[in-house]
Design a protein around this motif. Sequence first.
Motif: not given
Length: 321
Positions: A70-73, A187-194, A205-207, A290-292
């Motif tokens: 999962a990469e941001d750029s 979007t592919i990346g790490e699942l995150k909360y605000p 990780n998630g999609i 990027k993070p989801i």
Amino acid sequence: MSEFKDIGLNDPENKRALSANSDMDKLTDDFQDADFKGGTLSLSQDQDLLTNTSSMSNPSSVASTTPLAAEDSANANINGQTNLRNVPVRPHPSSRLVTEEDLRTFFAVRDGALENAAERCRPVVLENIDGELRGVWLLTEIDHWDNEKERLFFLTDHTLFSLKYDFIAQKLLEYKRYPLTQFDQVTIGELKYPEKSLMPPRNQNGIKCLWNQGQPLPILKNWNPWSREIPWITFTSHPLVCQEGGKKSAFDVNDFTRTFIQQIERKGTGNPEPPVTGEGAVKTCQVTYKPIIIENYAGLASAFHNANQFGFFKLHGRISF
């Protein structure tokens, strides 16, 4: 009918047989019984199919152990070539400890349970419309209120299916079909909360697949936990990806993602009328790494639901959800 390879569900090392209590209360569901029978499906392992992307004649559920980053750029358009770099992924599942004893309470871990589910649900795939079946996975779907639900996923040449399958009664309850040409962003990346959320980190990780053209969700839909008109679908690995031994690819969102991106890049191939937007422009799908963000700040209801895994078909005393 196409024949599929065995992903190793019948491997002796991967067996976790359970005996269901005969007095278990049968799950009740408002959806109409859709118990399909007929058709045969064989799931199997083939480590080399991931690299053989030029051939579409041997459908399979890819069983690769290389994690997806999962990469941001890194951004990619389906008309170009997606760069899937191999870097370490976050651990599975979330911060909640999953024990071997807990894993044995899932009905999907029973010998042949996933194979039988795939065979019973196989008739939903219409090969003249959806194309050939490319893989079968059992994953965790996350709704817009952060409620986790066990779902069976079928991926074909042109369609993604999300199926609610009752592993207790062994029948299909409902399913949704998503044409791959419908998605405008993945979007592919790490699942995150605000940042200000009180929820503990997921470390998963998630999609997330969207078809809202970047438009915000109306307030009435966003604040309605029962709304079924949400223009995206989010999912991550099934808890059974934590089991020891055997093949775990059928429960791994990273394995699904690799095959899914390949199909997204090929979408429209063989379609007589490719989708268009605006002034006749061919519709494209942007793949972003990027993070989801899961918009849950202090969701006690979802926290209780997920902690007790009410969205999964497993033993909950005498009640299963």
